[in-house]
Design a protein around this motif. Structure first.
Motif, PDB file in Angstrom:
ATOM      1  N   ASP A  43       0.794  -1.084   0.157  1.00 18.54           N
ATOM      2  CA  ASP A  43       0.005   0.015  -0.163  1.00 18.54           C
ATOM      3  C   ASP A  43       0.868   1.301   0.103  1.00 18.54           C
ATOM      4  O   ASP A  43       2.024   1.415   0.366  1.00 18.54           O
ATOM      5  N   ASP A  44       0.269   2.249  -0.414  1.00 15.64           N
ATOM      6  CA  ASP A  44       0.896   3.785  -0.259  1.00 15.64           C
ATOM      7  C   ASP A  44       1.713   4.004  -1.187  1.00 15.64           C
ATOM      8  O   ASP A  44       2.391   5.082  -1.076  1.00 15.64           O
ATOM      9  N   HIS A  94      -6.241   3.035  -4.131  1.00 14.42           N
ATOM     10  CA  HIS A  94      -6.031   3.237  -2.748  1.00 14.42           C
ATOM     11  C   HIS A  94      -6.348   4.672  -2.768  1.00 14.42           C
ATOM     12  O   HIS A  94      -5.688   5.380  -1.548  1.00 14.42           O
ATOM     13  N   HIS A  98      -5.016   9.536  -0.112  1.00 15.72           N
ATOM     14  CA  HIS A  98      -5.138   9.026   1.280  1.00 15.72           C
ATOM     15  C   HIS A  98      -5.617   9.727   2.383  1.00 15.72           C
ATOM     16  O   HIS A  98      -5.133   9.837   3.428  1.00 15.72           O
ATOM     17  N   PRO A 134      -8.178   3.618   2.630  1.00 15.67           N
ATOM     18  CA  PRO A 134      -7.062   4.108   3.461  1.00 15.67           C
ATOM     19  C   PRO A 134      -7.305   3.507   4.959  1.00 15.67           C
ATOM     20  O   PRO A 134      -8.593   3.648   5.353  1.00 15.67           O
ATOM     21  N   LYS A 135      -6.511   2.670   5.501  1.00 11.79           N
ATOM     22  CA  LYS A 135      -6.456   2.534   6.763  1.00 11.79           C
ATOM     23  C   LYS A 135      -7.478   1.211   6.828  1.00 11.79           C
ATOM     24  O   LYS A 135      -7.948   0.660   8.041  1.00 11.79           O
TER      25      LYS A 135
HETATM   26 ZN   LIG Z   1      -2.562   3.119   3.161  1.00  9.47          ZN
END
Ligand SMILES: [Zn+2]
Length: 234
Positions: A43-44, A94, A98, A134-135
């Motif tokens: 991710d990210d 994603h 974010h 996100p999360k």
């Molecule tokens: Zn993330």
């Protein structure tokens, strides 16, 4: 993750079709039995320094992974998105910035998903059906909004919490104590250096042979599963 959220996640994942909500892969009859089949998810990213190193290692160990990318970073590093696809991995959405889930309305969240779709389409010519919020946090409204678009919401069941680690030894220790279970989705972050160590350690695990597949592997029609597995281990 607190126990109540874990329970909700488990309940939803057993009650909802896999095409709509995936937390782990269902064990498959024709799977490659010499290995434990899981999915590395990143991710990210993409990140200009760490993502190429993750990709180098995935190549070296013949592993495949799914990258849940942030739209604005994809826009900044389109060559990394192309490389991810060209090397047999997979992209998931994603969101665009974010944004903190509690600060983002359903409308804003769905707009960010759409913005990221557009960026990814410009780069790859394709859209991705996979979305990771996100999360891992979703409201009912956001979830229904995604399902109306027939998206697959992808969460995870294995989290080394690499974003909280402070050195490589911590990741090495986590990997050595990890007992993989067929279908695990392992959450890693390719904007942190520890994802690189995780790929290395899990691929060289002393006790288990771990084969990572893209998340869509678990959604493939049954007849395609053996082929996908062969391709991944070829
Ligand atoms: Zn993330």
């Amino acid at each position: 993750m607190n126990p109540i959220r874990q329970l909700i996640k488990k309940t939803i994942s057993t009650a909802i079709p896999q095409k709509l909500f995936l937390v782990h892969g269902a064990p498959q009859q024709k799977a490659n039995r010499s290995a434990i089949n899981i999915s590395f998810t990143f991710d990210d990213g993409p990140h200009p320094e760490y993502t190429p190193r993750v990709l180098d290692l995935l190549n070296q160990y013949q592993q495949r992974g799914t990258f849940f990318v942030i739209g604005e970073k994809a826009h900044q590093y389109p060559e990394l998105i192309e490389r991810i696809i060209n090397e047999g991995h997979e992209i998931g959405n994603h969101t665009f910035t974010h944004q903190e889930p509690s600060q983002s309305s359903t409308r804003c969240f769905l707009d960010e998903i759409k913005q990221t779709d557009q960026i990814l389409k410009q780069i790859t010519g394709n859209e991705t059906n996979l979305v990771r919020p996100p999360k891992g946090k979703l409201t009912l409204g956001k979830m229904l909004g995604l399902w109306l678009q027939r998206r697959t919401v992808v969460l995870w069941d294995t989290d080394p919490r690499d974003y909280l680690m402070s050195d490589l030894a911590e990741m090495k220790n986590w990997c050595q104590h990890y007992h993989p279970v067929e279908g695990n989705f392992c959450l890693l972050h390719d904007n942190h250096p520890y994802a690189i160590e995780a790929v290395k350690q899990l691929s060289e695990h002393q006790e288990f042979q771990i084969q990572s597949h893209i998340v869509s592997h678990w959604l493939a029609p049954k007849s395609d599963q053996a082929i996908l597995t062969q391709q991944a281990s070829a």
